[in-house]
Design an enzyme around this catalytic site. Structure first.
Site, short mmCIF file in Angstrom:
data_model
loop_
_atom_site.label_atom_id
_atom_site.label_comp_id
_atom_site.label_asym_id
_atom_site.label_seq_id
_atom_site.Cartn_x
_atom_site.Cartn_y
_atom_site.Cartn_z
N SER A 103 0.82 -1.21 0.00
CA SER A 103 0.00 0.00 0.00
C SER A 103 0.85 1.26 0.00
CB SER A 103 -0.89 0.00 1.24
OG SER A 103 -1.59 1.21 1.37
N CYS B 149 -1.50 3.52 12.94
CA CYS B 149 -2.04 4.87 13.02
C CYS B 149 -2.17 5.32 14.48
CB CYS B 149 -3.41 4.94 12.35
SG CYS B 149 -3.39 4.48 10.62
N LYS C 188 -1.86 -5.30 9.31
CA LYS C 188 -0.48 -4.86 9.07
C LYS C 188 0.15 -4.38 10.36
CE LYS C 188 2.21 -2.28 5.65
NZ LYS C 188 2.11 -1.41 4.45
N ASN D 282 5.50 -2.77 8.61
CA ASN D 282 5.28 -1.41 8.19
C ASN D 282 6.61 -0.68 8.35
OD1 ASN D 282 3.95 0.96 7.43
ND2 ASN D 282 2.14 0.48 8.64
N THR D 283 6.64 0.60 8.05
CA THR D 283 7.91 1.33 8.06
C THR D 283 8.47 1.52 9.47
OG1 THR D 283 6.65 3.40 8.04
CG2 THR D 283 7.47 2.57 5.92
N GLY E 277 9.23 -5.49 3.22
CA GLY E 277 10.27 -4.65 3.79
C GLY E 277 11.56 -4.78 3.00
N GLY E 278 11.74 -3.91 2.01
CA GLY E 278 13.00 -3.86 1.27
C GLY E 278 13.21 -4.94 0.24
N GLY F 22 7.24 -2.88 -2.15
CA GLY F 22 6.89 -1.48 -1.96
C GLY F 22 7.82 -0.52 -2.66
#
Length: 304
Positions: free
Chosen positions: A21, A130, A165, A192-193, A243-244, A265
């Site tokens: 996303s 979030c 996620k 996630n980041t 992730g990467g 991503g």
């Protein structure tokens, strides 16, 4: 050709490569570069209950082996998505999945309910990284209690495949994965980041408008592989790894660590056709190693 298909809840992927996303728009933006139907699933950009402008610029900065962003979930809200975006993507012959975000449990539930009504959206990915505005801004996904609360509420309102996620900005991601599994998640996706910061040393100011941002790209991959490995050992539901991932070799690491599927991503910004190239590369590796199915290498990591 090896069998790359996988089932996550009731979601059937023709192959285990999806887009992450926020890195692939709504899919249609990439149709001049890649055959969308060759991708196992397209997870569209984050959707919230109401319109969000996102953060002020600058909100992206390149770093060695990656990037930071603080876009801030810019989107026009779920009603706009249902009325204007959905008609343009509903007939794409792959799994179109919506990433759902919110600031309160009620926001998540209301958004999920609207998406639940869309026949050709078979799953949602719940972004629990979030900030919970009712709890002082702490992200839902950094405590078992917060993660459980939002997943339990959405599960009651949403009857299709629910992927949750997970945030990597925690001390024990396996416990949070177990907590969302207990509340009805069909799958977890991670990571996630990672939170990061870059400073302009001449101006002595941060290079992002809100000071910090989410780091993605090759530099985070070892952290992501480790967390996928930990979570896959802790839960009984499918794990989606991200992730990467830049190539098939990277993807295979995630599968061996226990991921049943993967998302790509940041690499989409470098090569818009990377998803299909990775899918083909996975198949070539499986053929070269005598594997008839991707499932043969999922969780196949051997201890020393």
């Amino acid at each position: 050709m090896a069998d790359l298909s996988v089932k996550i809840g009731s979601l059937e992927l023709k192959n285990s490569v999806m887009t992450a996303s926020g890195t692939f728009g709504y899919g249609v933006e990439f149709e001049d570069f890649v055959n969308l139907e060759e991708i196992g699933g397209i997870i569209v950009k984050g959707t919230t209950l109401n319109h969000r402008e996102g953060n002020a610029y600058p909100r992206m900065v390149e770093t060695p082996s990656g990037m930071l962003n603080c876009v801030g979930l810019q989107n026009k809200g779920v009603d706009y998505f249902c009325n204007h975006i959905y008609p343009t993507i509903k007939d794409i012959k792959t799994n179109m999945i919506v990433n759902v975000s919110g600031s309160t449990v009620e926001d998540y539930v209301a958004t999920a309910e609207r998406i639940n009504e869309l026949e050709n959206i078979p799953a949602i990915e719940l972004n629990i990284s979030c900030p919970n505005v009712k709890s002082g801004g702490m992200a839902f996904g950094v405590t078992c209690e917060g993660a459980s609360e939002v997943v339990k509420a959405v599960r009651k309102a949403y009857n299709k495949t629910l992927i949750v996620k997970l945030s990597p900005n925690v001390t024990d991601i396996a416990s949070i994965a177990k907590a969302v599994e207990a509340e009805g998640a069909d799958s977890v996706s991670l990571i996630n980041t990672l939170m990061g910061m870059v400073i302009d040393i001449e101006k002595r100011t941060p290079m992002l408008s809100i000071n910090t941002g989410g780091m993605s790209g090759p530099a985070v991959r070892p952290v992501a592989v480790r967390m996928v490995w930990q979570v896959a050992k802790a839960v009984n539901i499918p794990v989606v790894g991200l992730g990467g991932i830049m190539n098939a070799h990277d993807a295979i690491e995630f599968f061996m660590a226990g991921a049943s599927a993967i998302e790509i991503g940041t690499a989409n910004f470098i090569d818009p056709a990377i998803t299909v190239k990775v899918k083909n590369g996975i198949n070539e590796w499986l053929d070269a190693h005598g594997c008839k199915s991707l499932s043969e290498i999922v969780g196949a990591l051997k201890d020393y």
